[in-house]
Scaffold this motif. Sequence first.
Motif, PDB file in Angstrom:
ATOM      1  N   ASP A  31      34.476  -2.213 -49.535  1.00 33.06           N
ATOM      2  CA  ASP A  31      33.504  -2.294 -50.991  1.00 33.06           C
ATOM      3  C   ASP A  31      33.878  -1.850 -51.815  1.00 33.06           C
ATOM      4  O   ASP A  31      32.858  -0.359 -51.819  1.00 33.06           O
ATOM      5  N   ARG A  32      34.349  -1.536 -52.861  1.00 29.39           N
ATOM      6  CA  ARG A  32      34.338  -0.674 -53.716  1.00 29.39           C
ATOM      7  C   ARG A  32      32.993  -0.470 -54.580  1.00 29.39           C
ATOM      8  O   ARG A  32      33.079   0.542 -55.583  1.00 29.39           O
ATOM      9  N   LYS A  33      31.803  -1.235 -54.408  1.00 31.66           N
ATOM     10  CA  LYS A  33      30.777  -2.085 -55.379  1.00 31.66           C
ATOM     11  C   LYS A  33      29.799  -0.470 -54.857  1.00 31.66           C
ATOM     12  O   LYS A  33      29.021   0.207 -55.129  1.00 31.66           O
ATOM     13  N   ILE A  34      30.435  -0.056 -53.133  1.00 27.44           N
ATOM     14  CA  ILE A  34      29.091   1.258 -52.907  1.00 27.44           C
ATOM     15  C   ILE A  34      30.328   2.725 -53.369  1.00 27.44           C
ATOM     16  O   ILE A  34      31.442   3.220 -52.584  1.00 27.44           O
ATOM     17  N   THR A  47      18.438  -1.425 -42.251  1.00 30.29           N
ATOM     18  CA  THR A  47      19.034  -0.499 -42.765  1.00 30.29           C
ATOM     19  C   THR A  47      18.131  -0.105 -44.329  1.00 30.29           C
ATOM     20  O   THR A  47      19.327  -0.924 -44.995  1.00 30.29           O
ATOM     21  N   GLU A  48      18.211   1.159 -44.528  1.00 34.17           N
ATOM     22  CA  GLU A  48      18.192   1.626 -46.489  1.00 34.17           C
ATOM     23  C   GLU A  48      19.217   2.588 -46.630  1.00 34.17           C
ATOM     24  O   GLU A  48      19.514   3.374 -45.748  1.00 34.17           O
ATOM     25  N   PHE A  49      19.898   2.921 -47.651  1.00 39.31           N
ATOM     26  CA  PHE A  49      20.462   3.749 -48.187  1.00 39.31           C
ATOM     27  C   PHE A  49      21.067   4.326 -49.649  1.00 39.31           C
ATOM     28  O   PHE A  49      20.769   3.225 -50.030  1.00 39.31           O
ATOM     29  N   ARG A  50      20.698   5.249 -49.752  1.00 38.23           N
ATOM     30  CA  ARG A  50      20.912   5.813 -50.991  1.00 38.23           C
ATOM     31  C   ARG A  50      22.453   5.573 -51.134  1.00 38.23           C
ATOM     32  O   ARG A  50      22.542   6.795 -50.994  1.00 38.23           O
ATOM     33  N   PHE A  51      23.021   5.692 -52.520  1.00 33.37           N
ATOM     34  CA  PHE A  51      25.061   5.217 -52.887  1.00 33.37           C
ATOM     35  C   PHE A  51      24.625   4.984 -54.313  1.00 33.37           C
ATOM     36  O   PHE A  51      23.678   4.673 -55.459  1.00 33.37           O
ATOM     37  N   GLY A  52      25.866   5.094 -54.576  1.00 34.37           N
ATOM     38  CA  GLY A  52      26.289   5.113 -56.003  1.00 34.37           C
ATOM     39  C   GLY A  52      26.702   3.690 -56.762  1.00 34.37           C
ATOM     40  O   GLY A  52      27.482   4.019 -55.697  1.00 34.37           O
ATOM     41  N   SER A  53      26.270   3.468 -57.316  1.00 36.19           N
ATOM     42  CA  SER A  53      26.964   1.935 -57.104  1.00 36.19           C
ATOM     43  C   SER A  53      26.992   1.563 -58.291  1.00 36.19           C
ATOM     44  O   SER A  53      27.143   1.558 -59.831  1.00 36.19           O
ATOM     45  N   LYS A  54      28.611   0.854 -58.454  1.00 33.79           N
ATOM     46  CA  LYS A  54      29.534   0.531 -59.229  1.00 33.79           C
ATOM     47  C   LYS A  54      29.832  -0.739 -60.112  1.00 33.79           C
ATOM     48  O   LYS A  54      30.506  -1.137 -58.332  1.00 33.79           O
ATOM     49  N   LEU A  55      29.455  -1.930 -60.298  1.00 31.00           N
ATOM     50  CA  LEU A  55      29.936  -2.975 -60.653  1.00 31.00           C
ATOM     51  C   LEU A  55      30.881  -3.287 -61.157  1.00 31.00           C
ATOM     52  O   LEU A  55      31.160  -2.064 -62.511  1.00 31.00           O
ATOM     53  N   PRO A  56      31.701  -4.031 -60.623  1.00 31.45           N
ATOM     54  CA  PRO A  56      33.407  -4.329 -61.357  1.00 31.45           C
ATOM     55  C   PRO A  56      33.519  -5.197 -62.636  1.00 31.45           C
ATOM     56  O   PRO A  56      32.475  -5.421 -62.907  1.00 31.45           O
ATOM     57  N   GLY A  57      34.398  -3.804 -63.330  1.00 28.95           N
ATOM     58  CA  GLY A  57      34.389  -4.264 -64.657  1.00 28.95           C
ATOM     59  C   GLY A  57      33.619  -3.313 -65.392  1.00 28.95           C
ATOM     60  O   GLY A  57      33.666  -3.520 -66.870  1.00 28.95           O
ATOM     61  N   ILE A  58      31.978  -2.983 -65.272  1.00 29.17           N
ATOM     62  CA  ILE A  58      31.398  -2.263 -66.411  1.00 29.17           C
ATOM     63  C   ILE A  58      31.302  -0.586 -66.863  1.00 29.17           C
ATOM     64  O   ILE A  58      31.527  -0.020 -65.285  1.00 29.17           O
ATOM     65  N   PRO A  59      31.573  -0.497 -67.222  1.00 27.86           N
ATOM     66  CA  PRO A  59      31.593   1.049 -67.728  1.00 27.86           C
ATOM     67  C   PRO A  59      30.582   1.930 -67.187  1.00 27.86           C
ATOM     68  O   PRO A  59      29.592   1.042 -67.656  1.00 27.86           O
TER      69      PRO A  59
END
Length: 157
Positions: A31-34, A47-59
Motif C-alpha cells: 500500500d503506497r498510501k502508507i 491496531t493503532e499506528f502512526r505513519f506518513g500518509s500520502k494520497l495518490p496524486g495529491i502533491p
Amino acid sequence: MVEVQVTETIDCPADRVLEFVMDPRAYAAVDRKIGAIDWVRRAGDVTEFRFGSKLPGIPGPAVKVVSRMTRTSDERVDVRLPPIPANRLANLVSEFSASWVCVASGERTAVTRTVRCGFKGPAKWFAEPVLRRTLRPDVEDEMRQAKAALESSGETR
C-alpha cells in the motif's frame, strides 16, 4: 466524498488476509498510501499506528496521522482516524474511513477493499477531483499486490 471499492479473489483463508491487514508494517509493502511508520500498538482486535500518509496524486509531503484498525468479525476490518489530538491536522482537513470485507469459499477469499475520503473547505475543490482519477488505480494496484504477497508467502494455506 470519493469512494472506491475493489474486490479481488485471493487463494488463502480469510483469517490470513485479515491478519496481514492488521500488521501495518507488512501491509505497507503493498500500500503506497502508507509511508514511514513511527510506531504500532496492537491490543487484541485493535491496531493503532502512526505513519506518513500520502494520497495518490495529491502533491506535498506525507502527513503524519494515526490510524485505528478494528477487526470487527471473522470477515471484516474497519479503519478510522482517531479524533483530535492524535490527528489534529487530518481531522481538521478531511474525513476518512476504509474497510476490508472477506467472503470465504473454502481456501479462497473474495476480499472487498473500500476507501472513502472527503475533504472540507477549499481542499475539497482540489483534492476530490484528483482522487476521483487516482484513487481507484491505486487501490486496484494495492489489491493485486496483496494477492501476490499472500499467495506467494507460503503461509496462505
